[in-house]
Design an enzyme around this catalytic site. Structure first.
Site, PDB file in Angstrom:
ATOM      1  N   THR A   1       0.847  -1.187   0.000  1.00 42.10           N
ATOM      2  CA  THR A   1       0.000   0.000   0.000  1.00 42.10           C
ATOM      3  C   THR A   1       0.884   1.239   0.000  1.00 42.10           C
ATOM      4  O   THR A   1       1.601   1.506   0.970  1.00 42.10           O
ATOM      5  CB  THR A   1      -0.929   0.020   1.222  1.00 42.10           C
ATOM      6  OG1 THR A   1      -1.721  -1.170   1.222  1.00 42.10           O
ATOM      7  CG2 THR A   1      -1.863   1.224   1.168  1.00 42.10           C
TER       8      THR A   1
ATOM      9  N   LEU B   1      -8.165   3.673  -4.555  1.00 37.97           N
ATOM     10  CA  LEU B   1      -9.306   2.960  -3.983  1.00 37.97           C
ATOM     11  C   LEU B   1      -8.926   2.261  -2.685  1.00 37.97           C
ATOM     12  O   LEU B   1      -9.700   2.246  -1.717  1.00 37.97           O
ATOM     13  CB  LEU B   1      -9.851   1.955  -5.000  1.00 37.97           C
ATOM     14  CG  LEU B   1     -11.331   1.592  -4.865  1.00 37.97           C
ATOM     15  CD1 LEU B   1     -12.207   2.833  -4.898  1.00 37.97           C
ATOM     16  CD2 LEU B   1     -11.745   0.625  -5.961  1.00 37.97           C
ATOM     17  N   LYS B   2      -7.719   1.694  -2.629  1.00 37.40           N
ATOM     18  CA  LYS B   2      -7.273   1.024  -1.399  1.00 37.40           C
ATOM     19  C   LYS B   2      -7.184   2.026  -0.244  1.00 37.40           C
ATOM     20  O   LYS B   2      -7.649   1.753   0.868  1.00 37.40           O
ATOM     21  CB  LYS B   2      -5.908   0.378  -1.642  1.00 37.40           C
ATOM     22  CG  LYS B   2      -5.244  -0.231  -0.396  1.00 37.40           C
ATOM     23  CD  LYS B   2      -6.016  -1.409   0.153  1.00 37.40           C
ATOM     24  CE  LYS B   2      -5.359  -1.996   1.409  1.00 37.40           C
ATOM     25  NZ  LYS B   2      -4.099  -2.697   1.125  1.00 37.40           N
ATOM     26  N   LEU B   3      -6.605   3.192  -0.492  1.00 37.13           N
ATOM     27  CA  LEU B   3      -6.492   4.189   0.568  1.00 37.13           C
ATOM     28  C   LEU B   3      -7.862   4.711   0.979  1.00 37.13           C
ATOM     29  O   LEU B   3      -8.104   4.999   2.159  1.00 37.13           O
ATOM     30  CB  LEU B   3      -5.585   5.338   0.137  1.00 37.13           C
ATOM     31  CG  LEU B   3      -4.094   5.012   0.051  1.00 37.13           C
ATOM     32  CD1 LEU B   3      -3.314   6.213  -0.490  1.00 37.13           C
ATOM     33  CD2 LEU B   3      -3.537   4.592   1.407  1.00 37.13           C
TER      34      LEU B   3
END
Length: 296
Positions: A96, A170-172
């Site tokens: 990430t 999108l992950k964050l």
């Protein structure tokens, strides 16, 4: 089935789980971890232990990275592997990082003829080991399609989102929601306990309510047991991701004040030496942090 082994660098809870999922699908895995002892369960599952990151990638055409953050990715790709990256290699990076770092890394690797497929994963270590993660994919579509067998081994829900950086966005965004909601649940517990009630009463009511979600129920279970190791999502990583989201948003002219305040709470955990606890340990904080007390 591809015949070359897959190199895996980074055998933390998630990396080790993904390595096991690849082995279960019949892939050959050559794995490296800075702390060799953490590699032992993966080796027992059938992986070959590499002495260095370069050894992990020597015979591989795919390298899967699962590292703690941007500094670690920089050190591995452009330090330990700087002289051994070769044209035709595909780096599947599950770390990430910020969208800006993701785009810059893809550009730098492309200069050496190396493809980067962004593969941000959603889930916990148990889901990683069973091949049950959600996988957000970004980068060149042809590059992603070329490693679809690897991505499919990580989870049944693989979503292609477009160019470099999009999966990181999108992950964050989802980790931002998780961090804010975890801090909110912790404050609800603090309120109930300040009123002289046991947290069990709140957590039991929460479990049957419309506020329940799978991810919050997972954190609530840590809070109920008051046991935060082994962590499913370390407080240090939660703090890092919230800071990445706030920094990237600020660079684009958007303020995230709630995220920044939640980041302060997880930063206070780090300041107390609890960065390796699960993020749910934020419930054990009782004093409100002063703005800006969070460590860098």
């Amino acid at each position: 089935m591809r015949t070359a082994p897959i190199g895996v660098v980074g055998l933390g809870a998630m990396g080790a789980g993904m390595a096991r999922a690849l082995l279960a699908r019949g892939f050959r895995v050559t794995a490296f971890n800075r702390t060799a002892a953490k590699a032992e369960p993966v080796v027992r599952a059938g992986a070959t232990l590499a002495a260095t990151p370069a050894d992990a990638v020597a015979a591989a055409d795919v390298l899967l990275l699962s590292l703690a953050g941007e500094d670690a990715v920089e050190q591995v790709l452009f330090g330990a592997l700087g002289g051994t990256l070769r044209p035709g290699l595909t780096v599947v990076d599950t770390s990430t990082v910020s969208p800006a770092f993701a785009r810059d890394t893809a550009k730098r690797l492309a200069g050496a003829g190396v493809r980067r497929v962004e593969a941000c994963v959603i889930g916990n270590p148990r889901m990683a080991a069973s091949g049950g993660l959600r996988v957000f994919v970004a980068g060149d579509r042809a590059d992603a399609d070329a490693v679809s067998d690897v991505l499919d081994a990580l989870g049944p829900d693989v979503r292609y989102l477009g160019g470099p950086g999009n999966a990181s966005v999108l992950k964050l965004a989802l980790n931002l929601l998780l961090g804010v909601q975890t801090a909110g649940l912790a404050e609800a517990v603090a309120f109930v306990e300040a009123m002289g009630m046991d947290r069990e009463l709140l957590l039991d009511a929460f479990a049957g309510s419309g506020w329940r979600s799978p991810v919050l129920a997972f954190r609530a279970d840590f809070m109920r047991k008051r046991a935060y190791r082994p962590a499913a999502f370390r407080a240090a990583l939660m703090h890092k991701d919230l800071r990445l989201a706030a920094r990237e948003a600020a660079d684009h002219g958007v303020g995230l004040p709630v995220t920044e305040r939640a980041s302060d709470r997880f930063g206070a955990l780090l300041g107390g030496g609890r960065g390796d606890d699960d993020a749910a340990a934020v419930v054990e904080l009782r004093s409100a942090p002063e703005p800006g007390e969070s460590p860098p």
